[in-house]
Design a protein around this motif. Structure first.
Motif, PDB file in Angstrom:
ATOM      1  N   GLN A   6       0.828  -1.206   0.000  1.00 36.60           N
ATOM      2  CA  GLN A   6       0.000   0.000   0.000  1.00 36.60           C
ATOM      3  C   GLN A   6       0.868   1.264   0.000  1.00 36.60           C
ATOM      4  O   GLN A   6       0.537   2.256  -0.657  1.00 36.60           O
ATOM      5  CB  GLN A   6      -0.948   0.006   1.203  1.00 36.60           C
ATOM      6  N   THR A   7       1.984   1.218   0.715  1.00 34.22           N
ATOM      7  CA  THR A   7       2.910   2.347   0.738  1.00 34.22           C
ATOM      8  C   THR A   7       3.451   2.610  -0.663  1.00 34.22           C
ATOM      9  O   THR A   7       3.527   3.766  -1.096  1.00 34.22           O
ATOM     10  CB  THR A   7       4.070   2.075   1.718  1.00 34.22           C
ATOM     11  N   TYR A   8       3.824   1.549  -1.387  1.00 39.14           N
ATOM     12  CA  TYR A   8       4.334   1.722  -2.753  1.00 39.14           C
ATOM     13  C   TYR A   8       3.283   2.366  -3.640  1.00 39.14           C
ATOM     14  O   TYR A   8       3.601   3.230  -4.467  1.00 39.14           O
ATOM     15  CB  TYR A   8       4.745   0.385  -3.369  1.00 39.14           C
ATOM     16  N   GLN A   9       2.038   1.964  -3.475  1.00 39.60           N
ATOM     17  CA  GLN A   9       0.960   2.525  -4.296  1.00 39.60           C
ATOM     18  C   GLN A   9       0.747   4.008  -3.987  1.00 39.60           C
ATOM     19  O   GLN A   9       0.584   4.821  -4.902  1.00 39.60           O
ATOM     20  CB  GLN A   9      -0.332   1.731  -4.103  1.00 39.60           C
ATOM     21  N   LEU A  10       0.747   4.359  -2.710  1.00 39.50           N
ATOM     22  CA  LEU A  10       0.624   5.763  -2.335  1.00 39.50           C
ATOM     23  C   LEU A  10       1.795   6.579  -2.889  1.00 39.50           C
ATOM     24  O   LEU A  10       1.604   7.678  -3.411  1.00 39.50           O
ATOM     25  CB  LEU A  10       0.573   5.914  -0.809  1.00 39.50           C
ATOM     26  N   ALA A  11       2.995   6.039  -2.775  1.00 39.15           N
ATOM     27  CA  ALA A  11       4.191   6.725  -3.257  1.00 39.15           C
ATOM     28  C   ALA A  11       4.122   6.928  -4.771  1.00 39.15           C
ATOM     29  O   ALA A  11       4.385   8.031  -5.268  1.00 39.15           O
ATOM     30  CB  ALA A  11       5.436   5.929  -2.882  1.00 39.15           C
TER      31      ALA A  11
END
Length: 167
Positions: free
Chosen positions: A113-118
């Motif tokens: 999820q962090t990668y997607q937000l980034a």
């Protein structure tokens, strides 16, 4: 499972996860999170700044993390190595998983999820740090493909192993 930003009403359940993690670290002889941090005030600050996220399984919060985009002052100096990238980055802090959900890949879900937000913000790397004795977190970080970059020091001058991953 649902990934979403935390709200003020979530603080009691998040604190249960944090307190269990603090107890686990204490039992393991790791002095990380043993100084009344994270606490409700730090969670309120994360929520106010839109940096607090959680994973929920039905009505139960099972994981928490602060995901922050922008410069982190504690990452401005790195000892015994160097960062992989020089551009904008995101940071994962204060990540914890509920005891009954450990070993189920929940921390990996936080990273995804962090990668997607980034990516949505054009950010191409994620940084994270952990206590030198927190072997469980080091394994999770390395399993996720983060590379060890060196040592950073927190605001209270505590030593942390620092990692980065290009996404």
């Amino acid at each position: 499972m649902e990934f979403r930003q935390a709200e003020m009403k979530d603080i009691p359940q998040i604190m249960e996860i944090i307190q269990a993690a603090q107890q686990y670290l204490k039992q393991e002889g790791i002095d990380q999170w043993q100084n009344n941090y994270p606490n409700p005030d730090s969670l309120k600050e994360d929520i106010t700044n839109n940096n607090s996220y959680l994973i929920k399984d039905r009505d139960k919060i099972v994981a928490t993390a602060a995901i922050i985009f922008g410069d982190d002052p504690t990452y401005s100096y790195i000892e015994g190595g160097k960062w992989i990238s020089k551009g904008n980055y995101g940071v994962v802090h204060r990540a914890a998983v509920a005891e009954t959900y450990k070993g189920q890949g929940i921390i990996s879900k936080i990273f995804v999820q962090t990668y997607q937000l980034a990516a949505a913000d054009g950010i191409t790397s994620i940084r994270i740090d952990t206590h030198p004795n927190n072997k469980a977190m080091q394994r999770a970080i390395e399993k996720e493909g983060f590379k060890y970059c060196g040592i950073i020091y927190t605001e209270d001058d505590s030593k942390r192993f620092a990692y980065e991953k290009l996404i």
